[in-house]
Enzyme design. Structure first.
Site, PDB file in Angstrom:
ATOM      1  N   TYR A  53      12.857  45.367  16.536  1.00 25.13           N
ATOM      2  CA  TYR A  53      12.456  45.837  15.090  1.00 25.13           C
ATOM      3  C   TYR A  53      12.838  44.202  14.178  1.00 25.13           C
ATOM      4  O   TYR A  53      13.574  43.479  14.062  1.00 25.13           O
ATOM      5  CB  TYR A  53      13.227  46.261  14.017  1.00 25.13           C
ATOM      6  N   GLY A  60       8.675  47.258   7.130  1.00 20.36           N
ATOM      7  CA  GLY A  60       8.778  48.398   6.427  1.00 20.36           C
ATOM      8  C   GLY A  60       8.075  49.857   7.115  1.00 20.36           C
ATOM      9  O   GLY A  60       8.168  49.728   8.388  1.00 20.36           O
TER      10      GLY A  60
END
Length: 526
Positions: A53, A60
């Site tokens: 990530y 998001g």
């Protein structure tokens, strides 16, 4: 002084020295080594090719979007641009510098995966007086203070705007020109670095750190004002007797009681009416240690959280060695990147709300004491209505209480932001702390409280002019501490002989509180 940043020992006082005092900062060598190690682990992740990530994915709700290797640098710059969505007024110099120094220190904890050159450039901006233009609103306190930190970080890549300090005063320049003014060039961010810069609680914790320093100073000043009011209204200091507080030993309560005793020590005024017929005072005088002490405890509670937060890694994901992440099966020191929620501002937001409530009540008790000094229905016989030498012809300090009441009303109207929640990012970020708004509210309440305490000092000093009317013994001296406070006030505010703009009196004492002169004078006398 130079504040040493090492990711482990930053204090609220250090933050204030850099943010308010303009002191320089320097990075400790051991912290630099942690930054280099953390960056090398990010490079290991990139070589491994797995999805991580914020390193090679979208952000998001876009977390499932995999980003090609050739676009990873663009991803980080785009992150800053897209998240620089703040609005409303600009943050002041103090708040921005607090955010900058706390962000640098958080990166030095060594789990953010950022290059040393980026940290050094942010430090250079801080030390050279380059202050990014940062709008105040946009943070939800999760994923940290994204929008404000994005505005701060844009200057590193030559975008956004910044104030540059010079001999002719601050000049507002585009980001690239601001960098050029200190001989620097825009950076190209490497993978993970944009996210490392903007994912964290540094706006919240920076303002909270300043609030602690200012709040602790204010509590001392409130004790001074309350002790002086007690003295000039012929109240008793018996309510601060240690025996009372030894049997209810809250730390803040005992500290306030001790402070009142020290401030009024040696007072001929207190001694002259020690054996009067009055048995006990109104609560705003008698319960000063309990109320001020509870407020003091709330600031101590906030300090505990802030001191932890200042030296914590608060971005996401965080970079560890495999061993540190409890994945020892391979027997190697390969990188482990873990996603979590250290960016969530709840630990700060809840305590900021507590401090806000406590400072509001500190304002309330000070306002009640102002009324007791001015109100002819509550005053002692030696005090003229509204402390005017010629009451009726003059209104004296009547309007001091009006303004105090208005400020108290504003403080009471600032609700608990932390209990609000608006899901964002397509529902991925479905619980946020609103910690930045909690910090703003606490800061505003503190400013209101300071002004009301300044007003009490103005009124109590004027009341001191009439104390001799109560006795046949002539002029009587105030306590060592309260007398020093009276002298400090009289250094900027003369006794009221005829009506004049009252605001100027309050502003003069407010400056004594803000620059520390009043507490310094009192401290020297004790």
């Amino acid at each position: 002084m130079t504040v040493i940043l090492d990711g482990e020992t930053l204090t609220p006082e250090d933050v204030a020295a850099v943010a308010r005092g303009g002191e320089d900062a320097r990075i400790a060598s051991e912290a630099r080594e942690r930054v280099r190690t953390s960056r090398s682990r990010v490079e290991d992740v990139l070589e491994g090719g797995e999805a991580v990530y914020g390193v090679n994915t979208g952000f998001g709700e876009l977390v499932d979007e995999r980003i090609p290797r050739e676009d990873l640098e663009t991803l980080q710059t785009n992150l800053l641009r897209s998240h620089a969505a703040g609005g409303r007024r600009e943050l002041d110099r103090e708040a921005v510098r607090a955010m900058m120094v706390t962000r640098i220190n958080a990166l030095l904890v060594g789990h953010s995966g950022i290059r040393e050159v980026v940290v050094d450039r942010l430090l250079e901006l801080l030390n050279e007086g380059v202050r990014p233009v940062v709008p105040s609103h946009g943070s939800l306190g999760a994923s940290g203070d994204l929008a404000p930190l994005a505005h701060m970080s844009l200057v590193l890549v030559g975008e956004g705007e910044a104030w540059v300090e010079s001999g002719d005063g601050p000049e507002r320049l585009p980001g690239e020109e601001a960098l050029a003014s200190i001989g620097a060039e825009p950076l190209t961010l490497a993978p993970k670095e944009g996210l490392a810069l903007i994912n964290g609680t540094q706006l919240t914790v920076g303002i909270a750190a300043l609030a602690i320093v200012n709040g602790e100073e204010l509590l001392l000043a409130a004790d001074v004002a309350g002790a002086l009011t007690t003295e000039v209204t012929l109240g008793t200091t018996a309510s601060s007797h240690p025996a009372i507080h030894d049997v209810r030993p809250h730390e803040g309560q005992r500290a306030s009681a001790e402070h009142v005793r020290e401030l009024t020590a040696g007072s001929e005024v207190v001694e002259a009416h020690r054996n009067c017929d009055r048995v006990q005072d109104a609560y705003s005088l008698r319960c000063l240690p309990q109320v001020h002490g509870a407020a003091r405890d709330s600031i101590s509670h906030l300090r505990e959280a802030v001191e932890v937060e200042l030296n914590s890694a608060t971005d996401n994901p965080l970079v560890f060695s495999a061993g540190r992440a409890d994945d020892r099966a391979s027997g190697t020191d390969r990188a482990a990147v873990l996603s979590g929620g250290n960016f969530h501002g709840e630990p700060l937001a809840l305590r900021l709300e507590y401090a806000r409530l406590a400072l509001t009540d500190l304002t309330a008790i000070a306002e009640r004491r102002i009324d007791r000094l001015l109100n002819p229905n509550l005053q002692e016989d030696h005090l003229p209505p509204f402390l005017a030498p010629e009451s009726g012809l003059q209104s004296g300090y009547m309007l001091l209480q009006y303004t105090a009441a208005a400020l108290l009303n504003e403080s009471r109207s600032l609700g608990a932001s932390v209990t609000d929640n608006t899901p964002v990012s397509g529902g991925q970020e479905d619980h946020v702390s609103m910690s930045a708004q909690s910090a703003y509210n606490a800061r505003q309440v503190l400013e209101n409280a300071r002004r009301v305490v300044a007003s009490e000092l103005v009124a109590a000093s004027q009341a001191a002019e009439f104390v001799d009317r109560a006795f046949d013994a002539g002029a009587l001296s105030l306590g060592r501490g309260t007398g020093a406070a009276y002298d400090a006030v009289r250094g900027v505010v003369p006794p009221l002989r005829e009506d004049r703009p009252v605001r100027e009196d309050v502003e003069g004492v407010l400056e004594l509180l803000e620059n520390g002169d009043l507490l310094e004078s009192v401290g020297e006398a004790l």
